[in-house]
Motif scaffolding. Sequence first.
Motif, PDB file in Angstrom:
ATOM      1  N   SER A   1       0.837  -1.205   0.000  1.00 46.21           N
ATOM      2  CA  SER A   1       0.000   0.000   0.000  1.00 46.21           C
ATOM      3  C   SER A   1       0.870   1.252   0.000  1.00 46.21           C
ATOM      4  O   SER A   1       1.900   1.304   0.674  1.00 46.21           O
ATOM      5  N   VAL A   2       0.439   2.254  -0.754  1.00 44.94           N
ATOM      6  CA  VAL A   2       1.120   3.550  -0.813  1.00 44.94           C
ATOM      7  C   VAL A   2       0.111   4.619  -0.408  1.00 44.94           C
ATOM      8  O   VAL A   2      -0.977   4.696  -0.970  1.00 44.94           O
ATOM      9  N   LEU A   3       0.484   5.447   0.562  1.00 45.01           N
ATOM     10  CA  LEU A   3      -0.375   6.552   0.996  1.00 45.01           C
ATOM     11  C   LEU A   3       0.389   7.851   0.828  1.00 45.01           C
ATOM     12  O   LEU A   3       1.488   8.011   1.367  1.00 45.01           O
ATOM     13  N   ILE A   4      -0.196   8.796   0.089  1.00 46.60           N
ATOM     14  CA  ILE A   4       0.440  10.073  -0.238  1.00 46.60           C
ATOM     15  C   ILE A   4      -0.431  11.199   0.300  1.00 46.60           C
ATOM     16  O   ILE A   4      -1.666  11.138   0.212  1.00 46.60           O
ATOM     17  N   ALA A   5       0.185  12.222   0.842  1.00 40.66           N
ATOM     18  CA  ALA A   5      -0.562  13.390   1.326  1.00 40.66           C
ATOM     19  C   ALA A   5      -0.119  14.633   0.560  1.00 40.66           C
ATOM     20  O   ALA A   5       1.073  14.847   0.340  1.00 40.66           O
ATOM     21  N   GLU A   6      -1.083  15.446   0.172  1.00 38.73           N
ATOM     22  CA  GLU A   6      -0.756  16.738  -0.416  1.00 38.73           C
ATOM     23  C   GLU A   6      -0.221  17.692   0.655  1.00 38.73           C
ATOM     24  O   GLU A   6       0.535  18.611   0.359  1.00 38.73           O
ATOM     25  N   GLU A   7      -0.622  17.436   1.903  1.00 38.10           N
ATOM     26  CA  GLU A   7      -0.172  18.260   3.017  1.00 38.10           C
ATOM     27  C   GLU A   7      -0.130  17.398   4.270  1.00 38.10           C
ATOM     28  O   GLU A   7      -1.034  16.612   4.524  1.00 38.10           O
ATOM     29  N   GLN A   8       0.966  17.533   5.038  1.00 35.24           N
ATOM     30  CA  GLN A   8       1.072  16.880   6.337  1.00 35.24           C
ATOM     31  C   GLN A   8       1.111  17.962   7.420  1.00 35.24           C
ATOM     32  O   GLN A   8       1.915  18.884   7.340  1.00 35.24           O
ATOM     33  N   THR A   9       0.258  17.822   8.417  1.00 34.06           N
ATOM     34  CA  THR A   9       0.220  18.815   9.479  1.00 34.06           C
ATOM     35  C   THR A   9       0.985  18.379  10.719  1.00 34.06           C
ATOM     36  O   THR A   9       1.235  19.189  11.616  1.00 34.06           O
ATOM     37  N   ALA A  10       1.341  17.097  10.779  1.00 32.38           N
ATOM     38  CA  ALA A  10       2.087  16.586  11.941  1.00 32.38           C
ATOM     39  C   ALA A  10       3.101  15.547  11.485  1.00 32.38           C
ATOM     40  O   ALA A  10       3.242  14.494  12.094  1.00 32.38           O
ATOM     41  N   GLY A  11       3.784  15.856  10.377  1.00 30.84           N
ATOM     42  CA  GLY A  11       4.788  14.941   9.865  1.00 30.84           C
ATOM     43  C   GLY A  11       5.900  14.741  10.880  1.00 30.84           C
ATOM     44  O   GLY A  11       6.265  15.653  11.620  1.00 30.84           O
ATOM     45  N   ARG A  12       6.446  13.515  10.898  1.00 27.57           N
ATOM     46  CA  ARG A  12       7.444  13.174  11.909  1.00 27.57           C
ATOM     47  C   ARG A  12       8.737  12.721  11.254  1.00 27.57           C
ATOM     48  O   ARG A  12       8.734  12.037  10.237  1.00 27.57           O
ATOM     49  N   GLY A  13       9.841  13.111  11.876  1.00 25.49           N
ATOM     50  CA  GLY A  13      11.145  12.617  11.475  1.00 25.49           C
ATOM     51  C   GLY A  13      11.741  11.803  12.603  1.00 25.49           C
ATOM     52  O   GLY A  13      11.066  11.430  13.563  1.00 25.49           O
ATOM     53  N   ARG A  14      13.032  11.498  12.477  1.00 24.71           N
ATOM     54  CA  ARG A  14      13.712  10.769  13.537  1.00 24.71           C
ATOM     55  C   ARG A  14      13.788  11.604  14.807  1.00 24.71           C
ATOM     56  O   ARG A  14      13.722  12.826  14.778  1.00 24.71           O
ATOM     57  N   LEU A  15      13.926  10.913  15.940  1.00 18.50           N
ATOM     58  CA  LEU A  15      14.146  11.543  17.241  1.00 18.50           C
ATOM     59  C   LEU A  15      13.014  12.497  17.614  1.00 18.50           C
ATOM     60  O   LEU A  15      13.203  13.468  18.330  1.00 18.50           O
ATOM     61  N   GLY A  16      11.799  12.208  17.093  1.00 18.92           N
ATOM     62  CA  GLY A  16      10.631  12.994  17.453  1.00 18.92           C
ATOM     63  C   GLY A  16      10.538  14.358  16.803  1.00 18.92           C
ATOM     64  O   GLY A  16       9.698  15.174  17.177  1.00 18.92           O
ATOM     65  N   ARG A  17      11.391  14.620  15.805  1.00 19.01           N
ATOM     66  CA  ARG A  17      11.369  15.938  15.164  1.00 19.01           C
ATOM     67  C   ARG A  17      10.170  16.059  14.227  1.00 19.01           C
ATOM     68  O   ARG A  17       9.701  15.090  13.655  1.00 19.01           O
ATOM     69  N   SER A  18       9.699  17.288  14.071  1.00 21.36           N
ATOM     70  CA  SER A  18       8.555  17.535  13.193  1.00 21.36           C
ATOM     71  C   SER A  18       9.037  17.778  11.769  1.00 21.36           C
ATOM     72  O   SER A  18      10.192  18.131  11.536  1.00 21.36           O
ATOM     73  N   TRP A  19       8.120  17.579  10.819  1.00 18.02           N
ATOM     74  CA  TRP A  19       8.422  17.815   9.406  1.00 18.02           C
ATOM     75  C   TRP A  19       7.214  18.512   8.803  1.00 18.02           C
ATOM     76  O   TRP A  19       6.135  17.938   8.726  1.00 18.02           O
ATOM     77  N   SER A  20       7.373  19.762   8.403  1.00 17.02           N
ATOM     78  CA  SER A  20       6.243  20.514   7.871  1.00 17.02           C
ATOM     79  C   SER A  20       6.662  21.274   6.624  1.00 17.02           C
ATOM     80  O   SER A  20       7.823  21.642   6.459  1.00 17.02           O
ATOM     81  N   ALA A  21       5.679  21.510   5.745  1.00 19.16           N
ATOM     82  CA  ALA A  21       5.915  22.251   4.509  1.00 19.16           C
ATOM     83  C   ALA A  21       4.570  22.702   3.966  1.00 19.16           C
ATOM     84  O   ALA A  21       3.531  22.116   4.293  1.00 19.16           O
ATOM     85  N   PRO A  22       4.550  23.738   3.115  1.00 15.63           N
ATOM     86  CA  PRO A  22       3.286  24.183   2.538  1.00 15.63           C
ATOM     87  C   PRO A  22       2.619  23.082   1.711  1.00 15.63           C
ATOM     88  O   PRO A  22       3.279  22.181   1.185  1.00 15.63           O
ATOM     89  N   ALA A  23       1.304  23.169   1.588  1.00 16.47           N
ATOM     90  CA  ALA A  23       0.554  22.193   0.802  1.00 16.47           C
ATOM     91  C   ALA A  23       1.089  22.114  -0.624  1.00 16.47           C
ATOM     92  O   ALA A  23       1.423  23.130  -1.232  1.00 16.47           O
TER      93      ALA A  23
END
Length: 291
Positions: free
Chosen positions: A65-87
Amino acid sequence: MTPTVGRARSRWSDLDRPPLNAAALRSALVWPDGLWTSLEVTQSTGSTNADLLNAARQGSALAGSVLIAEEQTAGRGRLGRSWSAPARSGLFFSVLLEPEPEVPAAHWGWLPLLAGVATATALSRAAGVDTALKWPNDLLVHVDGEERKVGGILAETTTTYDQANAVVLGVGLNVSLRADELPVPQAGSLLLAGAKNTDRDPLLRAVLRSLADWYSRWADSGGDPAVSGVQPTYAAGCATLGRRVRATLPGGRELNGEAVALDGEGRLVIAAADGVRHSVAAADIVHLRAT
């Protein structure tokens, strides 16, 4: 008629950032006997990794399964870091994989490194951007002569509804972010790196095809990183190797030295000043300037 003068521009109205074509992506990527079994595009979600982990546990998502988002509001990286970007400014997606029984769990630690290799090689071809790998799972480009982070990878394990062991791999890539949209000065984007192509549809197709190809090589070899080519290819494209680094280890202890190798388990080998070599499985790595 409602006046539009002075109205705040919607985050969905940027004509330079058209929506992904889900039907065309499915037609190009989902086919019998292929790795990808389904593909969905959602307008906005907190985290594609979290959504796919939950779907796997509930039995509503199958391997491939592949799930793609045009926008992520609570994207996560390693070590609990957030990942955000415009839609619609990047590629934010997760895939569900079940490597067993072909690959024993002992080799699963190579999956985020494999995803790095697959993504970097795809971007080199499809975007014309030289993309390097920072151990263990960052993607780097050069913007105005400086090394910048353009993307990251997050791997999380789970048990599915039918009790299979699975991995969700999440990839986040900054594609069309402009300088004033960067979340931190150390970030970059394919646009700022001079990409010849920032059309997200062909970029996503290239990355997912590359990921399927590298995953198949790895699985066919039983997860052997050398036989599959993952280990030597990662080492060849790794900007960390040969550099002086500072590694912050779990618990806060720091290790300084030269990153000299990648061992058979995907660990970073750091040679300290006293000549002792340390194999690091998890750490926050900082590239230090040459003195």
